[in-house]
Scaffold this active site. Structure first.
Site, PDB file in Angstrom:
ATOM      1  CB  CYS A  47       4.042   3.440  -9.100  1.00 45.76           C
ATOM      2  SG  CYS A  47       2.516   2.481  -8.982  1.00 45.76           S
ATOM      3  CG  HIS A  90       7.164   0.955  -9.031  1.00 44.86           C
ATOM      4  ND1 HIS A  90       6.632   1.016  -7.762  1.00 44.86           N
ATOM      5  CD2 HIS A  90       6.148   0.555  -9.844  1.00 44.86           C
ATOM      6  CE1 HIS A  90       5.353   0.681  -7.808  1.00 44.86           C
ATOM      7  NE2 HIS A  90       5.038   0.386  -9.063  1.00 44.86           N
ATOM      8  CG  ASN A 131       2.445  -1.426  -6.884  1.00 41.41           C
ATOM      9  OD1 ASN A 131       2.873  -0.387  -6.401  1.00 41.41           O
ATOM     10  ND2 ASN A 131       2.084  -1.543  -8.149  1.00 41.41           N
TER      11      ASN A 131
HETATM   12  N1  ACO Z   1      -5.963 -15.133  -8.329  1.00 37.31           N
HETATM   13  C1  ACO Z   1      -6.248 -16.109  -9.211  1.00 37.31           C
HETATM   14  N2  ACO Z   1      -6.484 -15.867 -10.504  1.00 37.31           N
HETATM   15  C2  ACO Z   1      -6.422 -14.594 -10.912  1.00 37.31           C
HETATM   16  C3  ACO Z   1      -6.120 -13.534 -10.040  1.00 37.31           C
HETATM   17  C4  ACO Z   1      -5.903 -13.844  -8.707  1.00 37.31           C
HETATM   18  N3  ACO Z   1      -5.604 -12.899  -7.790  1.00 37.31           N
HETATM   19  N4  ACO Z   1      -6.126 -12.371 -10.741  1.00 37.31           N
HETATM   20  C5  ACO Z   1      -6.404 -12.680 -12.002  1.00 37.31           C
HETATM   21  N5  ACO Z   1      -6.600 -14.014 -12.132  1.00 37.31           N
HETATM   22  C6  ACO Z   1      -6.940 -14.768 -13.314  1.00 37.31           C
HETATM   23  C7  ACO Z   1      -7.726 -13.931 -14.300  1.00 37.31           C
HETATM   24  O1  ACO Z   1      -9.099 -13.960 -14.001  1.00 37.31           O
HETATM   25  C8  ACO Z   1      -7.409 -14.621 -15.579  1.00 37.31           C
HETATM   26  O2  ACO Z   1      -8.203 -15.786 -15.674  1.00 37.31           O
HETATM   27  P1  ACO Z   1      -8.763 -16.272 -17.106  1.00 37.31           P
HETATM   28  O3  ACO Z   1      -7.536 -16.594 -17.907  1.00 37.31           O
HETATM   29  O4  ACO Z   1      -9.583 -17.447 -16.744  1.00 37.31           O
HETATM   30  O5  ACO Z   1      -9.508 -15.112 -17.631  1.00 37.31           O
HETATM   31  C9  ACO Z   1      -5.960 -15.028 -15.360  1.00 37.31           C
HETATM   32  O6  ACO Z   1      -5.745 -15.111 -13.978  1.00 37.31           O
HETATM   33  C10 ACO Z   1      -5.018 -13.947 -15.885  1.00 37.31           C
HETATM   34  O7  ACO Z   1      -3.956 -14.628 -16.284  1.00 37.31           O
HETATM   35  P2  ACO Z   1      -2.836 -13.854 -17.053  1.00 37.31           P
HETATM   36  O8  ACO Z   1      -3.390 -12.742 -17.868  1.00 37.31           O
HETATM   37  O9  ACO Z   1      -1.998 -14.871 -17.727  1.00 37.31           O
HETATM   38  O10 ACO Z   1      -2.059 -13.239 -15.841  1.00 37.31           O
HETATM   39  P3  ACO Z   1      -0.690 -12.545 -15.943  1.00 37.31           P
HETATM   40  O11 ACO Z   1       0.400 -13.552 -16.010  1.00 37.31           O
HETATM   41  O12 ACO Z   1      -0.687 -11.455 -16.964  1.00 37.31           O
HETATM   42  O13 ACO Z   1      -0.587 -11.864 -14.503  1.00 37.31           O
HETATM   43  C11 ACO Z   1      -0.835  -9.730 -13.492  1.00 37.31           C
HETATM   44  C12 ACO Z   1      -1.539 -10.896 -14.149  1.00 37.31           C
HETATM   45  C13 ACO Z   1      -0.167 -10.208 -12.232  1.00 37.31           C
HETATM   46  C14 ACO Z   1      -1.865  -8.649 -13.144  1.00 37.31           C
HETATM   47  C15 ACO Z   1       0.233  -9.173 -14.466  1.00 37.31           C
HETATM   48  O14 ACO Z   1      -0.343  -8.903 -15.721  1.00 37.31           O
HETATM   49  C16 ACO Z   1       0.869  -7.915 -13.944  1.00 37.31           C
HETATM   50  O15 ACO Z   1       1.573  -7.908 -12.961  1.00 37.31           O
HETATM   51  N6  ACO Z   1       0.676  -6.784 -14.615  1.00 37.31           N
HETATM   52  C17 ACO Z   1       1.165  -5.519 -14.115  1.00 37.31           C
HETATM   53  C18 ACO Z   1       0.110  -4.940 -13.251  1.00 37.31           C
HETATM   54  C19 ACO Z   1       0.633  -4.009 -12.206  1.00 37.31           C
HETATM   55  O16 ACO Z   1       1.767  -4.053 -11.780  1.00 37.31           O
HETATM   56  N7  ACO Z   1      -0.263  -3.149 -11.759  1.00 37.31           N
HETATM   57  C20 ACO Z   1       0.019  -2.313 -10.665  1.00 37.31           C
HETATM   58  C21 ACO Z   1      -0.181  -0.885 -10.940  1.00 37.31           C
HETATM   59  S1  ACO Z   1       0.855  -0.213 -12.114  1.00 37.31           S
HETATM   60  C22 ACO Z   1       2.435  -0.324 -11.656  1.00 37.31           C
HETATM   61  O17 ACO Z   1       2.727  -0.307 -10.500  1.00 37.31           O
HETATM   62  C23 ACO Z   1       3.418  -0.459 -12.680  1.00 37.31           C
END
Ligand code: ACO
Length: 326
Positions: free
Chosen positions: A113, A253, A283
């Site tokens: 990104c 971003h 994203n």
């Molecule tokens: N639907 C339902 N449940 C989901 C999904 C989904 N799409 N995806 C993950 N889960 C579940 C997982 O399996 C996990 O379940 P578990 O607790 O039973 O194992 C749980 O949700 C994860 O919960 P958290 O870790 O509390 O989720 P969090 O609040 O951290 O949110 C997220 C996850 C959205 C990925 C967040 O960490 C995030 O946005 N991180 C940044 C990632 C990002 O932006 N990546 C893009 C590329 S890099 C960039 O652009 C900067």
């Protein structure tokens, strides 16, 4: 010499995919996606749309916006993690598609990104050493190479292309400062390994479902994104001798609404001065910052005299920020 953005252009896939549709492919819900990311819908490229066609569309729009022809371009820098083909680079394909002269072109591949702002950083120095009209494109068609079975990642992304032409400016659009940095030690937290020389693609990766899986430690990425985008924003302001209070519009971003809110809070920037469109596009990787800037301008959120702060963070980890005086 003053260097800056001569123009902007965007090309979006036609299909809009709402969150609900994801529950057909993975165990998820509109509510989960909205709450955790702020995303409501995204664009998905159709069969007639690809990395090169979207990039060309954005480039043509940027040429129109600057009242320039393809023959006026002197260099193309294209940032993508989802190239049209493995080799040669997508920029060469776009050069031919646009009908440019035999100008140099290259891809910035793998910087996620942050790729577009890295491209702007390079383009500014190229203009200072004599080039005019350097086209910088950010483009992703991630929907076509990601796993539609991995709910941890698939719901986050969208496809798009956006471009800017960088050249000498008379004031408006001037890039007052640009900064960029990399911490390669965190490369394993976000990326895609299969298909490189370390782990060449093989039938076992199809069997295991690994062939298109994105590795992502969501929480680590979240923390780093907030820390690095905030630091890059402060650094670029310092470099230009400006303060946060001088910023009219902040265009970060668009990874995740919570990340954007957190960066704005760390910078003590009120949300009215933050441009947010992650709800509509998800994203879009390297296209995210120029798409948001283009849309902000189209909606009248960028006016003459405005100071616009851009910042991005992506796989690598790479980060960058730029300060634009309109
Ligand atoms: N639907 C339902 N449940 C989901 C999904 C989904 N799409 N995806 C993950 N889960 C579940 C997982 O399996 C996990 O379940 P578990 O607790 O039973 O194992 C749980 O949700 C994860 O919960 P958290 O870790 O509390 O989720 P969090 O609040 O951290 O949110 C997220 C996850 C959205 C990925 C967040 O960490 C995030 O946005 N991180 C940044 C990632 C990002 O932006 N990546 C893009 C590329 S890099 C960039 O652009 C900067």
């Amino acid at each position: 010499m003053r260097v800056g953005f001569l123009s902007l252009g965007v090309c979006l896939p036609k299909r809009i995919m709402a969150n609900d549709e994801w529950s057909r492919y993975v165990d998820t819900s509109d509510e989960w996606i909205r709450e955790r990311t702020g995303i409501e819908r995204r664009r998905i490229a159709g069969p007639e749309e690809g990395t090169a066609t979207l990039a060309e569309g954005a480039a043509r729009a940027a040429l129109d916006d600057a009242s320039l022809q393809a023959a006026d371009l002197e260099e193309i820098i294209l940032a993508t993690d989802t190239p049209e083909v493995y080799s040669p680079d997508t920029a060469a394909i776009v050069q031919h598609g646009l009908g440019c002269r035999e100008i140099p072109t290259y891809d910035l591949a793998g910087s996620g990104c942050a790729g577009f702002l890295q491209g702007v950083d390079i383009a500014c120095s190229r203009v200072r050493t004599g080039r005019r009209n350097v086209l910088v494109i950010g483009v992703e068609v991630i929907s076509r190479i990601m796993s539609w079975q991995d709910r941890n990642t698939c719901v986050l992304f969208g496809d798009a292309a956006a471009a800017a032409i960088v050249g000498p400016v008379n004031g408006a659009g001037e890039v007052l400062a640009v900064v960029a940095g990399t911490e390669g030690g965190k490369a394993g937290i976000l990326g895609k390994e299969i298909g490189g020389t370390r782990r060449p693609f093989g039938p076992e990766h199809v069997a295991s479902g690994e062939y298109n899986r994105l590795i992502m430690n969501g929480r680590e990425v979240y923390k780093e994104a907030v820390t690095r985008m905030t630091a890059a924003a402060r650094e670029v302001l310092d470099r230009a001798g400006k303060r946060v209070e001088d910023v009219t519009l902040f265009v970060p971003h668009q990874a995740n609404l919570r990340i954007l809110h957190s960066v704005a809070e760390h910078l003590q920037l009120p949300l009215e001065r933050v441009y947010i469109n992650v709800q509509d596009y998800g994203n879009t990787g390297s296209a995210s910052v120029p798409l948001a800037l283009w849309e902000a301008r189209a909606k009248g959120r960028v006016r003459p005299g405005d100071l616009v702060l851009l910042t991005a963070f992506g796989a690598g980890f790479h980060w960058a920020a730029a300060l634009i005086q309109y």
